[in-house]
Design a protein around this motif. Structure first.
Motif, PDB file in Angstrom:
ATOM      1  N   THR A  54     -33.947 -28.618 -32.113  1.00 45.17           N
ATOM      2  CA  THR A  54     -32.733 -29.241 -31.577  1.00 45.17           C
ATOM      3  C   THR A  54     -32.397 -30.550 -32.259  1.00 45.17           C
ATOM      4  OG1 THR A  54     -33.990 -30.354 -29.835  1.00 45.17           O
ATOM      5  CG2 THR A  54     -33.052 -28.190 -29.301  1.00 45.17           C
ATOM      6  N   GLY A  55     -33.323 -31.079 -33.062  1.00 48.66           N
ATOM      7  CA  GLY A  55     -33.078 -32.373 -33.675  1.00 48.66           C
ATOM      8  C   GLY A  55     -33.715 -32.523 -35.036  1.00 48.66           C
ATOM      9  N   LEU A  56     -33.206 -33.502 -35.768  1.00 51.53           N
ATOM     10  CA  LEU A  56     -33.745 -33.861 -37.077  1.00 51.53           C
ATOM     11  C   LEU A  56     -33.880 -35.375 -37.124  1.00 51.53           C
ATOM     12  CD1 LEU A  56     -34.551 -33.168 -40.023  1.00 51.53           C
ATOM     13  CD2 LEU A  56     -32.130 -33.457 -40.620  1.00 51.53           C
ATOM     14  N   ALA A  57     -35.098 -35.838 -37.368  1.00 49.23           N
ATOM     15  CA  ALA A  57     -35.369 -37.263 -37.544  1.00 49.23           C
ATOM     16  C   ALA A  57     -35.610 -37.510 -39.029  1.00 49.23           C
ATOM     17  CB  ALA A  57     -36.579 -37.690 -36.722  1.00 49.23           C
ATOM     18  N   ILE A  58     -34.878 -38.454 -39.574  1.00 47.53           N
ATOM     19  CA  ILE A  58     -34.978 -38.781 -40.996  1.00 47.53           C
ATOM     20  C   ILE A  58     -35.517 -40.198 -41.127  1.00 47.53           C
ATOM     21  CG2 ILE A  58     -33.687 -39.146 -43.137  1.00 47.53           C
ATOM     22  CD1 ILE A  58     -31.688 -37.032 -42.136  1.00 47.53           C
ATOM     23  N   LEU A  59     -36.608 -40.348 -41.874  1.00 48.43           N
ATOM     24  CA  LEU A  59     -37.188 -41.659 -42.126  1.00 48.43           C
ATOM     25  C   LEU A  59     -36.802 -42.104 -43.527  1.00 48.43           C
ATOM     26  CD1 LEU A  59     -39.093 -44.013 -41.402  1.00 48.43           C
ATOM     27  CD2 LEU A  59     -40.984 -42.605 -42.281  1.00 48.43           C
ATOM     28  N   LEU A  60     -36.127 -43.236 -43.620  1.00 46.36           N
ATOM     29  CA  LEU A  60     -35.789 -43.829 -44.911  1.00 46.36           C
ATOM     30  C   LEU A  60     -36.842 -44.880 -45.219  1.00 46.36           C
ATOM     31  CD1 LEU A  60     -31.939 -44.309 -44.534  1.00 46.36           C
ATOM     32  CD2 LEU A  60     -33.196 -42.369 -45.457  1.00 46.36           C
ATOM     33  N   TRP A  61     -37.791 -44.513 -46.053  1.00 45.76           N
ATOM     34  CA  TRP A  61     -38.878 -45.403 -46.403  1.00 45.76           C
ATOM     35  C   TRP A  61     -38.748 -45.877 -47.856  1.00 45.76           C
ATOM     36  CZ3 TRP A  61     -42.954 -44.367 -49.900  1.00 45.76           C
ATOM     37  CH2 TRP A  61     -43.916 -45.380 -49.954  1.00 45.76           C
ATOM     38  N   ALA A  62     -38.557 -44.972 -48.776  1.00 45.60           N
ATOM     39  CA  ALA A  62     -38.424 -45.320 -50.192  1.00 45.60           C
ATOM     40  C   ALA A  62     -36.963 -45.416 -50.620  1.00 45.60           C
ATOM     41  CB  ALA A  62     -39.155 -44.293 -51.056  1.00 45.60           C
ATOM     42  N   ALA A  63     -36.053 -45.393 -49.672  1.00 40.69           N
ATOM     43  CA  ALA A  63     -34.617 -45.506 -49.963  1.00 40.69           C
ATOM     44  C   ALA A  63     -34.280 -46.984 -50.116  1.00 40.69           C
ATOM     45  CB  ALA A  63     -33.806 -44.863 -48.835  1.00 40.69           C
ATOM     46  N   ASP A  64     -34.440 -47.470 -51.331  1.00 42.50           N
ATOM     47  CA  ASP A  64     -34.298 -48.891 -51.631  1.00 42.50           C
ATOM     48  C   ASP A  64     -32.929 -49.165 -52.259  1.00 42.50           C
ATOM     49  OD1 ASP A  64     -34.504 -51.459 -52.976  1.00 42.50           O
ATOM     50  OD2 ASP A  64     -36.678 -51.262 -52.814  1.00 42.50           O
ATOM     51  N   PRO A  65     -32.200 -50.163 -51.781  1.00 39.00           N
ATOM     52  CA  PRO A  65     -30.909 -50.484 -52.386  1.00 39.00           C
ATOM     53  C   PRO A  65     -30.982 -50.797 -53.873  1.00 39.00           C
ATOM     54  CG  PRO A  65     -31.138 -51.622 -50.292  1.00 39.00           C
ATOM     55  CD  PRO A  65     -32.472 -50.992 -50.599  1.00 39.00           C
ATOM     56  N   ASP A  66     -32.148 -51.203 -54.363  1.00 39.98           N
ATOM     57  CA  ASP A  66     -32.298 -51.465 -55.801  1.00 39.98           C
ATOM     58  C   ASP A  66     -32.357 -50.185 -56.627  1.00 39.98           C
ATOM     59  OD1 ASP A  66     -32.243 -54.191 -55.423  1.00 39.98           O
ATOM     60  OD2 ASP A  66     -34.425 -54.423 -55.445  1.00 39.98           O
ATOM     61  N   ASP A  67     -32.429 -49.033 -55.979  1.00 39.12           N
ATOM     62  CA  ASP A  67     -32.484 -47.737 -56.664  1.00 39.12           C
ATOM     63  C   ASP A  67     -31.462 -46.791 -56.025  1.00 39.12           C
ATOM     64  OD1 ASP A  67     -33.257 -45.731 -58.363  1.00 39.12           O
ATOM     65  OD2 ASP A  67     -35.177 -45.352 -57.380  1.00 39.12           O
ATOM     66  N   PRO A  68     -30.168 -47.084 -56.173  1.00 37.48           N
ATOM     67  CA  PRO A  68     -29.134 -46.346 -55.430  1.00 37.48           C
ATOM     68  C   PRO A  68     -29.031 -44.866 -55.752  1.00 37.48           C
ATOM     69  CG  PRO A  68     -28.126 -47.848 -57.016  1.00 37.48           C
ATOM     70  CD  PRO A  68     -29.598 -48.133 -57.017  1.00 37.48           C
ATOM     71  N   VAL A  69     -29.613 -44.409 -56.850  1.00 39.32           N
ATOM     72  CA  VAL A  69     -29.564 -42.990 -57.178  1.00 39.32           C
ATOM     73  C   VAL A  69     -30.225 -42.151 -56.084  1.00 39.32           C
ATOM     74  CG1 VAL A  69     -31.686 -42.924 -58.566  1.00 39.32           C
ATOM     75  CG2 VAL A  69     -29.817 -41.339 -59.065  1.00 39.32           C
ATOM     76  N   ARG A  70     -31.104 -42.742 -55.307  1.00 35.85           N
ATOM     77  CA  ARG A  70     -31.830 -42.029 -54.242  1.00 35.85           C
ATOM     78  C   ARG A  70     -31.156 -42.112 -52.875  1.00 35.85           C
ATOM     79  NH1 ARG A  70     -38.123 -42.708 -55.214  1.00 35.85           N
ATOM     80  NH2 ARG A  70     -38.107 -42.871 -57.461  1.00 35.85           N
ATOM     81  N   LEU A  71     -30.019 -42.764 -52.773  1.00 35.31           N
ATOM     82  CA  LEU A  71     -29.497 -43.114 -51.459  1.00 35.31           C
ATOM     83  C   LEU A  71     -28.486 -42.149 -50.852  1.00 35.31           C
ATOM     84  CD1 LEU A  71     -29.129 -46.965 -51.947  1.00 35.31           C
ATOM     85  CD2 LEU A  71     -31.042 -45.674 -50.966  1.00 35.31           C
ATOM     86  N   ALA A  72     -27.820 -41.348 -51.610  1.00 39.82           N
ATOM     87  CA  ALA A  72     -26.817 -40.445 -51.038  1.00 39.82           C
ATOM     88  C   ALA A  72     -27.455 -39.256 -50.321  1.00 39.82           C
ATOM     89  CB  ALA A  72     -25.860 -39.950 -52.121  1.00 39.82           C
TER      90      ALA A  72
END
Length: 126
Positions: free
Chosen positions: A4-22
């Motif tokens: 019923t749900g999805l929990a997403i943890l943003l741990w290595a999603a660093d603003p200094d590496d925006p290629v990983r952020l979308a």
């Protein structure tokens, strides 16, 4: 058991590496569009994405006009909820009032671990 749900943890999603952020926000929007409850937990330096103006200046690709803020807005528009880790905020010198309104909910390790332990929830880590 039905998920019923999805929990997403943003741990290595660093603003200094925006290629990983979308990608995390694309997954959040897709899961919410599938009528799953979606919670996105911002940890480590990912909490910086919740500061006004930061995500609006970032793009995952020079070949794509959509900003990271646009990706975040898509996830929110589909019903995802954002949670900021209070320890991560403190580590970055931020407080709740420094964040965009959608990011002012607190949620960290305990809340994410609770979702991970719940068989009705799936988890992703970025």
């Amino acid at each position: 058991m039905k998920r019923t749900g999805l929990a997403i943890l943003l741990w290595a999603a660093d603003p200094d590496d925006p290629v990983r952020l979308a990608t995390p926000f694309a997954h959040a929007a897709a899961a919410a569009a599938l009528e799953l409850q979606v919670e996105v937990y911002f940890a480590a330096r990912a909490v910086l994405l919740l500061k006004p103006g930061v995500a609006g200046q970032l793009r995952a690709s020079d070949h794509f006009d959509k900003t990271i803020a646009d990706w975040m807005d898509d996830a929110l528009a589909h019903g995802a909820a954002f949670f900021a880790c209070s320890d991560a905020l403190a580590a970055q010198g931020l407080v709740r009032d420094d964040l965009i309104p959608a990011g002012r909910h607190h949620g960290g390790a305990v809340q994410y671990a609770s979702r991970a332990a719940d068989p009705a929830w799936a988890t992703l880590v970025f």
